[in-house]
Design a protein around this motif. Sequence first.
Motif, short mmCIF file in Angstrom:
data_model
loop_
_atom_site.label_atom_id
_atom_site.label_comp_id
_atom_site.label_asym_id
_atom_site.label_seq_id
_atom_site.Cartn_x
_atom_site.Cartn_y
_atom_site.Cartn_z
N ARG A 200 5.23 3.06 12.12
CA ARG A 200 6.09 4.17 11.68
C ARG A 200 7.17 3.67 10.74
NH1 ARG A 200 6.57 5.75 16.87
NH2 ARG A 200 4.82 7.05 17.34
N ALA A 201 7.79 2.54 11.08
CA ALA A 201 8.85 1.98 10.23
C ALA A 201 8.29 1.59 8.86
CB ALA A 201 9.49 0.77 10.90
N ALA A 202 7.10 0.99 8.83
CA ALA A 202 6.47 0.62 7.56
C ALA A 202 6.14 1.87 6.75
CB ALA A 202 5.20 -0.19 7.82
N HIS A 203 5.68 2.93 7.42
CA HIS A 203 5.37 4.19 6.73
C HIS A 203 6.63 4.77 6.10
CE1 HIS A 203 4.87 8.63 6.64
NE2 HIS A 203 3.77 8.27 5.99
N ARG A 204 7.75 4.77 6.85
CA ARG A 204 9.01 5.29 6.30
C ARG A 204 9.44 4.48 5.08
NH1 ARG A 204 10.51 6.07 11.78
NH2 ARG A 204 11.51 4.05 11.81
N THR A 205 9.31 3.16 5.16
CA THR A 205 9.69 2.30 4.04
C THR A 205 8.84 2.59 2.81
OG1 THR A 205 10.38 0.58 5.58
CG2 THR A 205 9.96 -0.10 3.30
N ALA A 206 7.54 2.76 3.01
CA ALA A 206 6.63 3.04 1.90
C ALA A 206 6.93 4.42 1.30
CB ALA A 206 5.18 2.97 2.36
N ARG A 207 7.26 5.39 2.14
CA ARG A 207 7.60 6.73 1.61
C ARG A 207 8.88 6.67 0.80
NH1 ARG A 207 7.60 11.75 5.15
NH2 ARG A 207 7.99 12.64 3.11
N ARG A 208 9.88 5.93 1.27
CA ARG A 208 11.13 5.81 0.52
C ARG A 208 10.91 5.09 -0.81
NH1 ARG A 208 13.80 3.33 4.97
NH2 ARG A 208 13.76 4.91 6.56
N ARG A 209 9.98 4.13 -0.81
CA ARG A 209 9.69 3.39 -2.04
C ARG A 209 9.06 4.30 -3.09
NH1 ARG A 209 4.95 0.90 -3.29
NH2 ARG A 209 4.29 1.03 -1.13
N THR A 210 8.14 5.16 -2.66
CA THR A 210 7.45 6.03 -3.60
C THR A 210 8.20 7.32 -3.90
OG1 THR A 210 6.16 7.01 -1.80
CG2 THR A 210 5.18 5.15 -2.98
N ASP A 211 9.02 7.80 -2.96
CA ASP A 211 9.76 9.04 -3.14
C ASP A 211 11.18 8.86 -2.60
OD1 ASP A 211 10.58 11.59 -3.54
OD2 ASP A 211 9.26 12.52 -2.07
N PRO A 212 12.12 8.43 -3.45
CA PRO A 212 13.48 8.15 -2.98
C PRO A 212 14.21 9.37 -2.43
CG PRO A 212 13.21 7.49 -5.29
CD PRO A 212 11.95 8.15 -4.85
N GLU A 213 13.70 10.58 -2.71
CA GLU A 213 14.34 11.80 -2.23
C GLU A 213 14.07 12.05 -0.75
OE1 GLU A 213 16.32 13.79 -4.15
OE2 GLU A 213 16.13 12.19 -5.61
N VAL A 214 13.13 11.31 -0.15
CA VAL A 214 12.76 11.53 1.26
C VAL A 214 13.89 11.08 2.15
CG1 VAL A 214 11.15 10.84 3.09
CG2 VAL A 214 10.32 11.26 0.77
N SER A 215 14.28 11.94 3.10
CA SER A 215 15.32 11.54 4.03
C SER A 215 14.72 10.62 5.08
CB SER A 215 15.93 12.77 4.71
OG SER A 215 15.10 13.23 5.73
N PRO A 216 15.52 9.70 5.62
CA PRO A 216 14.99 8.75 6.60
C PRO A 216 14.48 9.41 7.86
CG PRO A 216 17.27 8.23 6.04
CD PRO A 216 16.90 9.46 5.30
N GLY A 217 14.97 10.59 8.22
CA GLY A 217 14.52 11.28 9.42
C GLY A 217 15.17 10.70 10.66
N VAL B 156 0.85 -1.20 0.00
CA VAL B 156 0.00 0.00 0.00
C VAL B 156 0.88 1.24 0.00
CG1 VAL B 156 -1.91 -1.13 1.19
CG2 VAL B 156 -0.20 0.07 2.53
N ASP B 157 0.26 2.39 -0.25
CA ASP B 157 1.03 3.62 -0.27
C ASP B 157 1.21 4.18 1.15
OD1 ASP B 157 -1.49 4.56 0.25
OD2 ASP B 157 -1.56 5.96 -1.42
N ALA B 158 2.06 5.17 1.27
CA ALA B 158 2.40 5.74 2.57
C ALA B 158 1.20 6.38 3.24
CB ALA B 158 3.54 6.74 2.41
N VAL B 159 0.27 6.90 2.46
CA VAL B 159 -0.90 7.56 3.04
C VAL B 159 -1.75 6.56 3.83
CG1 VAL B 159 -3.04 8.79 2.49
CG2 VAL B 159 -0.92 9.34 1.27
N GLN B 160 -1.95 5.37 3.28
CA GLN B 160 -2.74 4.36 3.99
C GLN B 160 -2.05 3.93 5.28
OE1 GLN B 160 -3.35 2.03 0.21
NE2 GLN B 160 -5.18 1.43 1.35
N LEU B 161 -0.74 3.82 5.26
CA LEU B 161 0.00 3.48 6.48
C LEU B 161 -0.07 4.61 7.50
CD1 LEU B 161 2.95 1.62 4.85
CD2 LEU B 161 1.39 0.66 6.52
N TRP B 162 -0.05 5.84 7.01
CA TRP B 162 -0.18 6.98 7.91
C TRP B 162 -1.55 6.97 8.58
CZ3 TRP B 162 3.07 9.90 10.27
CH2 TRP B 162 2.65 11.06 10.89
N VAL B 163 -2.59 6.65 7.83
CA VAL B 163 -3.95 6.56 8.39
C VAL B 163 -4.01 5.45 9.45
CG1 VAL B 163 -6.35 5.98 7.86
CG2 VAL B 163 -5.10 7.57 6.40
N ALA B 164 -3.39 4.30 9.17
CA ALA B 164 -3.36 3.21 10.15
C ALA B 164 -2.62 3.63 11.41
CB ALA B 164 -2.71 1.97 9.54
#
Length: 179
Positions: free
Chosen positions: A159-176, A126-134
Amino acid sequence: MSQPVNGVCGARRGGWEDGPAIGRHRLACVLPAEHAEAHRDALGKSWTGRCAECGGEAEVRAVLARGERGLAEREVCVACRNDPGAGMCVQCHGWTAVPVLVRQVDPGSGPVRGLYACPPCAAALVDAVQLWVALFDHTANCPACRTEETGCATARQLRAAHRTARRRTDPEVSPGPGG
């Protein structure tokens, strides 16, 4: 549990009386009465009699789950199996206490069913938005997340799954911070 006869344990799997009249689920343990390892039947199949989730021994039943070597039985107690917050991951087929909705299936007639995944598998499905909602739903209803600064283990997994999904969809995102 059966009483030892002739020095043999004789214990049977939980729920052995519920299945068909003939079957391997009815075979008793053939190990010595005071053995320390897991029970084993005459066919070499073993079981512990303990829940894989909570470690309890009350009403443990075997459920089918996919492991590293294909389908396998996993021992889960009735309380963990009936926990509305637990379920089987649609991707890895493992038991998860933190299911994330990944898809809904409409059979055409009857109720719509949800398919769930564990957080690591959900990051790929799923995308990062769905993980953020969860994550948001969880933290809004979890007392530990409201009182602790870092949140509970479930929130950390989400949170870890959300970070992974964000990196998958937007590689420019820093891990934070923290990963």
